[in-house]
Design an enzyme around this catalytic site. Sequence first.
Site, PDB file in Angstrom:
ATOM      1  CG  ASP A   1       5.776  -7.197   6.392  1.00 52.62           C
ATOM      2  OD1 ASP A   1       4.554  -6.988   6.524  1.00 52.62           O
ATOM      3  OD2 ASP A   1       6.244  -7.951   5.530  1.00 52.62           O
TER       4      ASP A   1
ATOM      5  CG  HIS B   1       4.719 -10.608   8.150  1.00 52.71           C
ATOM      6  ND1 HIS B   1       4.704 -10.530   6.776  1.00 52.71           N
ATOM      7  CD2 HIS B   1       5.928 -11.117   8.488  1.00 52.71           C
ATOM      8  CE1 HIS B   1       5.867 -10.967   6.305  1.00 52.71           C
ATOM      9  NE2 HIS B   1       6.620 -11.323   7.326  1.00 52.71           N
TER      10      HIS B   1
ATOM     11  CD  GLU C   1      -1.218 -16.402   9.969  1.00 56.37           C
ATOM     12  OE1 GLU C   1      -2.078 -15.788   9.320  1.00 56.37           O
ATOM     13  OE2 GLU C   1      -0.207 -16.904   9.436  1.00 56.37           O
TER      14      GLU C   1
ATOM     15  CG  LEU D   1      -1.934  -1.167   1.219  1.00 53.41           C
ATOM     16  CD1 LEU D   1      -2.466  -1.430   2.619  1.00 53.41           C
ATOM     17  CD2 LEU D   1      -3.077  -0.880   0.246  1.00 53.41           C
TER      18      LEU D   1
END
Length: 220
Positions: A152, A116, A181, A100
């Site tokens: 990240d 991530h 996650e 982005l």
Amino acid sequence: MTAETHTEKKLAILISGSGTNLQAFIDRMQTNSLGAEIAVVISNRPEVKGLQRAADAGIATETIDHTGFASRELFDEQLIECINRYQCDAVVLAGFMRILTPQFVNHFHGRLFNIHPSLLPKYPGLHTHQRAIDNRDKEAGATVHFVVPELDAGPAIIQASVPIEPGDNAELLAQRVLQKEHIIYPQAVQWFCEDRLQLTNDNVLLDNRALPKTGFLLAE
Ligand code: NHR
Ligand code: GAR
């Protein structure tokens, strides 16, 4: 009268693929344990499984195909317009695979989340599991973080680790990490939706206390 002082927040969830993390959010929303409404699911790829998951749950879906735009800036402008049209309070990247622009990231500063699949700051970027195996690491994991323009590199909120087993391959390891996650990502966003999580200049605050640089660590 209830003790609620805040209205339920609205989320935009951005995906590019299968959407198992999206499914974890849907499951939590449906059992009223997310404290938020998923207002829209947006994919940059047409016809991915995650869009079907959203539709099956009665959630609005939008496809904004990045291949139809002349630049990242124009693609991101369209994304912002779409997210704002649904009046979203926060944006959740769930296996979203487009980098982005700073313009997008700054627009949603402090309310833009990513998961991530590595123990950041180790292995930013792609192919994280293979890199951890190749380096003979003993553990791998995932990190939920606030997104900043640098890839990240945003401040961590929660990390979970899993062991790397002898004979592991990237696929087996990815499955093991994904299970974690699905626990830590909705948890982190839930904190935000309960107004318990805040990004300041230098820190992530949970209940007004600074988290460690690697975030809250989810125990085994
Ligand atoms: N954008 C910014 N500015 N900062 C971050 O931290 C971001 C981001 C966008 C996405 C997710 C991220 C990950 O967790 C994410 C974090 C895509 C790529 C990538 O190289 C890298 C990291 C992440 C997502 N994407 C290629 C691109 O040209 C396309 C790859 C593909 O389509 O398969 O954008 O890992
Ligand atoms: C997840 O492992 C997520 O951490 C990772 O992609 C997978 C998406 O799975 N994200 C990235 O690599 C971001 N670049 P899902 O679509 O089943 O949620």
